[in-house]
Design a protein around this motif. Structure first.
Motif, PDB file in Angstrom:
ATOM      1  N   HIS A   1     -13.795  51.369 -27.808  1.00 37.02           N
ATOM      2  CA  HIS A   1     -14.470  52.323 -28.694  1.00 37.02           C
ATOM      3  C   HIS A   1     -14.343  51.829 -30.122  1.00 37.02           C
ATOM      4  N   GLY A   2     -15.026  50.726 -30.359  1.00 32.20           N
ATOM      5  CA  GLY A   2     -14.871  50.023 -31.639  1.00 32.20           C
ATOM      6  C   GLY A   2     -15.451  50.772 -32.829  1.00 32.20           C
ATOM      7  N   THR A   3     -16.258  51.809 -32.599  1.00 27.88           N
ATOM      8  CA  THR A   3     -16.833  52.532 -33.743  1.00 27.88           C
ATOM      9  C   THR A   3     -16.123  53.860 -33.992  1.00 27.88           C
ATOM     10  N   LEU A   4     -15.130  54.155 -33.160  1.00 17.70           N
ATOM     11  CA  LEU A   4     -14.452  55.455 -33.309  1.00 17.70           C
ATOM     12  C   LEU A   4     -13.149  55.310 -34.096  1.00 17.70           C
ATOM     13  N   SER A   5     -13.092  55.955 -35.226  1.00 19.29           N
ATOM     14  CA  SER A   5     -11.819  56.009 -35.950  1.00 19.29           C
ATOM     15  C   SER A   5     -11.388  57.464 -36.058  1.00 19.29           C
ATOM     16  N   LEU A   6     -10.173  57.752 -35.659  1.00 21.77           N
ATOM     17  CA  LEU A   6      -9.690  59.140 -35.719  1.00 21.77           C
ATOM     18  C   LEU A   6      -9.432  59.583 -37.157  1.00 21.77           C
ATOM     19  N   GLU A   7      -9.426  58.627 -38.095  1.00 24.38           N
ATOM     20  CA  GLU A   7      -9.202  59.012 -39.498  1.00 24.38           C
ATOM     21  C   GLU A   7     -10.405  59.741 -40.085  1.00 24.38           C
ATOM     22  N   ASN A   8     -11.577  59.451 -39.517  1.00 23.23           N
ATOM     23  CA  ASN A   8     -12.793  60.058 -40.064  1.00 23.23           C
ATOM     24  C   ASN A   8     -13.512  60.864 -38.988  1.00 23.23           C
ATOM     25  N   TYR A   9     -12.799  61.801 -38.410  1.00 27.03           N
ATOM     26  CA  TYR A   9     -13.343  62.565 -37.297  1.00 27.03           C
ATOM     27  C   TYR A   9     -12.858  64.004 -37.421  1.00 27.03           C
ATOM     28  N   LEU A  10     -13.701  64.960 -37.037  1.00 27.74           N
ATOM     29  CA  LEU A  10     -13.255  66.357 -37.041  1.00 27.74           C
ATOM     30  C   LEU A  10     -12.552  66.626 -35.712  1.00 27.74           C
ATOM     31  N   LEU A  11     -11.286  66.947 -35.777  1.00 26.00           N
ATOM     32  CA  LEU A  11     -10.494  67.052 -34.545  1.00 26.00           C
ATOM     33  C   LEU A  11      -9.908  68.450 -34.375  1.00 26.00           C
ATOM     34  N   GLU A  12      -9.678  68.792 -33.139  1.00 30.59           N
ATOM     35  CA  GLU A  12      -9.107  70.102 -32.818  1.00 30.59           C
ATOM     36  C   GLU A  12      -7.580  70.056 -32.909  1.00 30.59           C
ATOM     37  N   MET A  13      -7.035  68.899 -32.695  1.00 24.82           N
ATOM     38  CA  MET A  13      -5.596  68.658 -32.923  1.00 24.82           C
ATOM     39  C   MET A  13      -5.426  67.151 -33.141  1.00 24.82           C
ATOM     40  N   SER A  14      -4.416  66.776 -33.886  1.00 26.09           N
ATOM     41  CA  SER A  14      -4.268  65.350 -34.133  1.00 26.09           C
ATOM     42  C   SER A  14      -2.806  64.969 -34.236  1.00 26.09           C
ATOM     43  N   ALA A  15      -2.565  63.669 -34.049  1.00 25.95           N
ATOM     44  CA  ALA A  15      -1.194  63.158 -34.123  1.00 25.95           C
ATOM     45  C   ALA A  15      -1.219  61.861 -34.926  1.00 25.95           C
TER      46      ALA A  15
ATOM     47  N   LEU B   1     -11.868  61.523 -24.429  1.00 22.17           N
ATOM     48  CA  LEU B   1     -11.058  62.689 -24.032  1.00 22.17           C
ATOM     49  C   LEU B   1     -10.294  63.330 -25.198  1.00 22.17           C
ATOM     50  N   HIS B   2     -10.776  63.054 -26.412  1.00 24.71           N
ATOM     51  CA  HIS B   2     -10.242  63.802 -27.551  1.00 24.71           C
ATOM     52  C   HIS B   2     -11.070  65.072 -27.714  1.00 24.71           C
ATOM     53  N   LEU B   3     -10.574  66.002 -28.551  1.00 23.46           N
ATOM     54  CA  LEU B   3     -11.336  67.235 -28.785  1.00 23.46           C
ATOM     55  C   LEU B   3     -11.981  67.158 -30.160  1.00 23.46           C
ATOM     56  N   GLU B   4     -13.302  67.089 -30.161  1.00 22.13           N
ATOM     57  CA  GLU B   4     -14.018  67.044 -31.438  1.00 22.13           C
ATOM     58  C   GLU B   4     -14.341  68.471 -31.875  1.00 22.13           C
ATOM     59  N   HIS B   5     -13.920  68.820 -33.072  1.00 19.85           N
ATOM     60  CA  HIS B   5     -14.206  70.155 -33.601  1.00 19.85           C
ATOM     61  C   HIS B   5     -15.643  70.167 -34.128  1.00 19.85           C
ATOM     62  N   LEU B   6     -16.453  71.142 -33.693  1.00 18.34           N
ATOM     63  CA  LEU B   6     -17.870  71.119 -34.075  1.00 18.34           C
ATOM     64  C   LEU B   6     -18.253  72.217 -35.061  1.00 18.34           C
ATOM     65  N   HIS B   7     -17.617  73.360 -34.966  1.00 17.27           N
ATOM     66  CA  HIS B   7     -18.063  74.445 -35.840  1.00 17.27           C
ATOM     67  C   HIS B   7     -17.055  75.588 -35.854  1.00 17.27           C
ATOM     68  N   PHE B   8     -16.787  76.118 -37.064  1.00 18.50           N
ATOM     69  CA  PHE B   8     -16.090  77.407 -37.209  1.00 18.50           C
ATOM     70  C   PHE B   8     -16.775  78.095 -38.379  1.00 18.50           C
ATOM     71  N   GLY B   9     -17.460  79.193 -38.100  1.00 22.26           N
ATOM     72  CA  GLY B   9     -18.181  79.883 -39.173  1.00 22.26           C
ATOM     73  C   GLY B   9     -19.115  80.917 -38.573  1.00 22.26           C
ATOM     74  N   GLY B  10     -20.246  81.157 -39.252  1.00 20.97           N
ATOM     75  CA  GLY B  10     -21.214  82.158 -38.789  1.00 20.97           C
ATOM     76  C   GLY B  10     -21.677  81.871 -37.368  1.00 20.97           C
ATOM     77  N   LYS B  11     -22.135  82.919 -36.699  1.00 23.88           N
ATOM     78  CA  LYS B  11     -22.460  82.807 -35.273  1.00 23.88           C
ATOM     79  C   LYS B  11     -23.611  81.833 -35.039  1.00 23.88           C
ATOM     80  N   ILE B  12     -23.514  80.998 -34.021  1.00 22.50           N
ATOM     81  CA  ILE B  12     -24.606  80.066 -33.699  1.00 22.50           C
ATOM     82  C   ILE B  12     -24.961  80.184 -32.221  1.00 22.50           C
ATOM     83  N   THR B  13     -26.238  79.865 -31.924  1.00 20.62           N
ATOM     84  CA  THR B  13     -26.714  79.921 -30.539  1.00 20.62           C
ATOM     85  C   THR B  13     -26.627  78.522 -29.953  1.00 20.62           C
ATOM     86  N   LEU B  14     -26.008  78.422 -28.798  1.00 20.11           N
ATOM     87  CA  LEU B  14     -25.776  77.093 -28.230  1.00 20.11           C
ATOM     88  C   LEU B  14     -26.354  76.991 -26.837  1.00 20.11           C
TER      89      LEU B  14
END
Ligand code: DGJ
Length: 757
Positions: free
Chosen positions: A65-79, A26-39
């Motif tokens: 979630h033993g493989t998830l570290s928030l230190e190495n993740y693209l996030l939409e907001m973080s604390a 339930l975190h927000l993973e940031h996927l893309h900000f840039g040129g237009k893409i078709t999804l």
């Protein structure tokens, strides 16, 4: 356009996409900000980060979630506190003293209208429908709700973000920071550009590479500040004016701001912007909410010109509002550099009359008209005309100026008081200072505490009375010092961290009320020139005095600095006397005009001291400006860098692309230089244009050399002007002078006009 499918959120403008998703945790993973893409539904697996194991000594989010570290993740907001040690988006201290937050997705809403802010100005849309996405996040162990708001402005490729926080718990929490936007990038190969400066030296472009660690651009002056403007960019090494990727960020805020770039251990780059956390803390009690200012984000793959084009359109369409949004701005004559504090009715009327004769439309009485104000040591706060200087009061002089066929405008500095004033005698408790301590003084004046409701009401009522007391068409709202001794006597000790922000909120309340009461007045913001040049001010005042530096050479650089993030429609620029008052430099009168003409051109000099010949030139300049101002004020502005060091080259293209103006300006002349081209931007490639220059006389200081400007006169297609450019007349090189040679001494310049045929 906003697209939501399952747990995927995509915001599309004409050329840009901004995409994120909700993860299993339930975190927000940031996927893309840039040129237009078709999804479509199949896109997520390709876009999401792959995690099979935990790198080294990273912390796992939790046991499941033993493989998830928030230190190495693209996030939409973080604390802080759950593994991410990079620059945080939010920092809260809870009632139990802990400061770990874990905000998790809790739903969304799409609205076809923009949410109004309670206290802050924001972008808006005149087009009718505007789209908004709201994400709701809930802190896992407390009843604190965070709303992430996204506004999509399709035509200008801008997406705005803002954050609101609601305390639905039974206990107060302390906010140490709440950013407005966070964008995580995969790699760190970016140049971070910010605009640094000082009084009369605003908006120097500085390019920094951040390969590791943090870099911060911030202000702590209490204003958005001439030291570090809130507009910043991230671009690639190869990005130039016309090519390459470029991101731009700004903040709709006029107080202490913060823009940080953080490159962590895995070379991901995080950008955040918002209110400066330095000195900031805010108690949000049960049932209360806090809103962060709106952040503006844009992307272009067409270089800095592409990006600034987006920002210009956004500011013109979604920030500036009211009567003056589409209205041409008048040519004004301001008394400041003409006479400083040494003014009286007779002198002012002589100046106004000289202005009327050369075509000025608005006469502005600057500082010095009130109380006992003969220098900067007294009278701020006593907004009543000096009887000695203006026996008929403001009404008297306004009527006489009007009788000359001019509109009348006035200077005020409502947020300030001199200790030497009646206002201070009556209300010493209204100033920002810390009881029992000595106060650090700036320009011999003190700041009124705009947190205080009584002060807000005083500002609103005093200014309303003044504005209604005569036929006033224009108000210059100045603010001439930075903050020291932050303290509000209206706030309890534990809430003093709110003071700087609450000041800005109080100021906005006054600006909103006054511009609402007087919708037709042209307000111009000012803070010792560009010490508060930002989008918050532009939401209320359609223009800002860009700098107290009126030297044409410095101004060209300053205006070019602003042009990266702000349209020329927002910038006041005046022709002044020479030697220039700030640099003691002499520049040709035509160059002073040519530079000012690319913004909101006015005059600020003693026309009564000018020769007949100079006045004739000024008259001609004003005629030209009036004819071309719809292009120069509302047009699209482009920079051109390839003319070599020491040269400035701009094009400004009218909205319908039928008319354009170009500038070529040089610094110190070098003899026998390579030939020059004028290369235009932004024209219609298939339209044919008449390209020509303004003709004038070139005079040397001693007057012993006179030359007529060369003639440039061509009829060519837009693609020729943009792809080849015009090869200009040969430049003077010590020999071979004739009237076809381009005489270009120090600080020479030319304006070229382009008209569709
Ligand atoms: C600072 C402004 O920037 C100037 O233009 C002028 O208005 C002075 N203040 C007056 O004190």
């Amino acid at each position: 356009m906003i697209y939501v499918k399952d747990n995927l959120f995509a915001l599309h403008t004409e050329n840009v996409s901004y995409v994120f998703r909700v993860t299993d945790t339930l975190h927000l993973e940031h996927l893309h900000f840039g040129g237009k893409i078709t999804l479509d539904g199949d896109s997520i697996p390709a876009l999401m980060e792959k995690r099979e194991f935990l790198n080294g000594n990273l912390n796992a989010y939790d046991r499941e979630h033993g493989t998830l570290s928030l230190e190495n993740y693209l996030l939409e907001m973080s604390a802080y506190g759950k593994g991410d040690i990079r620059e945080p988006f939010v920092d809260i201290i809870y009632a139990d003293g802990s400061s770990t937050s874990d905000f998790l997705y809790d739903g969304y809403k799409v609205l076809h209208e923009k949410s109004e802010y309670d206290t802050l100005p924001g972008s808006y849309s005149d087009y009718g429908r505007s789209e908004q996405l709201i994400l709701y996040l809930k802190e896992r162990y407390s009843d604190i709700v965070m709303e992430l708001h996204y506004y999509v402005y399709e035509r200008c490729d801008v997406i705005c973000r803002s954050t609101k926080l609601r305390n639905e718990s039974m206990q107060a929490v302390t906010l140490k920071r709440l950013m407005s936007a966070q964008v995580d990038f995969d790699d760190s190969d970016y140049i971070f550009t910010h605009f640094n400066g000082a009084w009369i030296r605003e908006m120097n472009r500085v390019d920094n590479t951040v390969t590791a660690g943090r870099f911060v651009n911030a202000s702590y002056t209490g204003t958005s500040s001439s030291r570090a403007n809130p507009f910043v960019m991230l671009s690639r090494r190869e990005t130039s004016q016309n090519f390459g990727e470029c991101y731009g960020f700004n903040l709709i805020y006029s107080g202490n701001h913060y823009e940080a770039v953080d490159v962590g251990s895995f070379s991901k780059l995080r950008f955040v912007n918002g209110i400066n956390p330095q000195g900031f803390s805010y108690t949000v009690g049960p049932g209360e909410r806090f809103e962060a200012p709106e952040s503006v984000m844009s992307y272009s793959d067409k270089g800095f010109n592409g990006l600034s084009g987006n920002m210009h359109e956004f500011v013109r369409e979604h920030i500036v509002r009211g009567t003056w949004k589409y209205k041409e701005r008048p040519v004004l004559l301001n008394s400041w550099e003409a006479a400083y504090f040494d003014i009286n009715e007779e002198k002012l009327l002589r100046l106004a009359k000289a202005g009327a004769e050369v075509g000025v439309e608005l006469f502005v009485v600057d500082d010095g008209w009130f109380g006992e104000r003969n220098d900067d040591t007294s009278s701020l706060g006593d907004w009543k005309a000096s009887e000695k200087k203006l026996p008929g009061g403001i009404r008297g002089i306004a009527d006489k100026v009007k009788a000359l066929g001019l509109k009348f405008g006035i200077w005020v500095e409502p947020e300030m008081v001199n200790v030497n004033s009646r206002l201070y005698e009556m209300h010493p408790e209204w100033v920002v200072d810390i009881p029992g301590r000595t106060h650090s003084e700036g320009r011999n004046q003190r700041i009124l505490d705009m947190v205080n409701k009584d002060v807000q009401n005083y500002v609103i009522e005093t200014m309303s009375r003044l504005i209604s007391s005569a036929d006033i068409s224009y108000v210059k709202w100045d603010m001439n010092r930075t903050f020291t001794d932050y303290y509000s006597k209206c706030l309890p000790p534990e809430r003093q961290g709110e003071m700087a922000h609450r000041y800005v909120v109080g100021l906005y309340h006054c600006m909103k009320t006054l511009t609402g009461r007087f919708p037709d007045i042209l307000f111009e913001g000012c803070a010792s020139g560009g010490n508060r040049f930002d989008l918050g001010i532009l939401c209320y005042f359609p223009q800002i005095w860009a700098s107290d530096n009126t030297d044409a050479m410095c101004r060209a650089r300053i205006q070019e600095g602003y042009s990266y993030g702000y349209p020329m429609l927002a910038l006041g620029a005046h022709v002044s006397a020479c030697p220039n008052r700030q640099t003691l430099r002499n520049t040709p009168l035509w160059t002073r005009f040519n530079v000012a003409a690319f913004a909101l051109c006015g005059y600020e000099c003693n026309l009564c001291e000018m020769s007949e010949e100079e006045l004739e030139e000024v008259k001609e300049q004003i005629d030209i400006y009036k004819e071309w101002r719809s292009v120069l004020q509302f047009g699209d502005f482009y920079r051109y860098d390839e003319n070599g060091a020491g040269y400035v080259s701009w094009t400004c293209v009218g909205r319908d692309k039928r008319y354009a103006a170009g500038l070529l300006l040089q610094g110190l002349a070098q003899p026998n230089m390579p030939d020059k081209r004028f290369v235009a931007r932004g024209l219609r490639p298939d339209a044919k244009y008449h390209f020509y220059n303004i003709k004038f006389k070139i005079r040397s200081d001693s007057g012993n050399m006179q030359a007529d400007t060369e003639t440039e006169d061509y009829h060519v297609y837009g693609d020729v002007l943009m792809n080849s450019g015009v090869r200009l007349s040969q430049g003077f090189a010590a020999t071979g002078y004739n009237e076809r040679v381009r005489v270009f001494p120090d600080f020479a310049s030319r304006i070229y006009f382009m008209e569709e045929e």
